[in-house]
Design an enzyme around this catalytic site. Structure first.
Site, PDB file in Angstrom:
ATOM      1  N   CYS A 146       6.026  -4.209  -5.040  1.00 28.36           N
ATOM      2  CA  CYS A 146       5.833  -5.629  -5.385  1.00 28.36           C
ATOM      3  C   CYS A 146       4.563  -6.158  -4.717  1.00 28.36           C
ATOM      4  CB  CYS A 146       7.023  -6.476  -4.939  1.00 28.36           C
ATOM      5  SG  CYS A 146       8.578  -6.002  -5.707  1.00 28.36           S
ATOM      6  N   CYS A 190       9.706  -5.360  -0.772  1.00 26.12           N
ATOM      7  CA  CYS A 190       9.363  -4.337  -1.767  1.00 26.12           C
ATOM      8  C   CYS A 190       7.886  -3.966  -1.703  1.00 26.12           C
ATOM      9  CB  CYS A 190       9.747  -4.884  -3.146  1.00 26.12           C
ATOM     10  SG  CYS A 190       9.057  -3.981  -4.538  1.00 26.12           S
TER      11      CYS A 190
END
Length: 99
Positions: free
Chosen positions: A26, A23
């Site tokens: 993230c 991600c």
């Protein structure tokens, strides 16, 4: 090994970061969370949960996307949001629940 419920109850204020290695947002959030931890030191516990390794837990908390942040106070969910927040936004949320 401690269960998730044990972990969120062992500290008065716990920020859980539901994340994934693939991600991009993230990865953007990771250094912000390091700054948050440095700011609060022992007043806040931050727990990272990899959704790919903890599917059942992510499903239990209805995590639809990553990153999803959930703040627990005394073991009770008090706030949640998906997406990247900046340091000032995150500290404002945490401060509002510290009293």
């Amino acid at each position: 090994m401690a269960t998730f419920n044990d972990i969120i109850k062992q500290h008065p204020l716990v920020l859980v970061d539901f994340t994934a290695s693939w991600c991009g947002p993230c990865q953007v959030l990771a250094p912000i969370l390091k700054d948050v931890k440095a700011h609060y030191e022992e007043a806040l516990s931050i727990v990272k949960i990899d959704v790919d390794k903890n599917n059942a837990l992510a499903a239990n908390y209805k995590v639809q996307g990553v990153p999803t942040l959930i703040l627990f106070k005394d073991g009770v969910q008090v706030w949640r949001q998906s997406g990247v927040l900046q340091l000032a936004q995150l500290t404002a949320v945490i401060d509002s629940h510290r009293k």
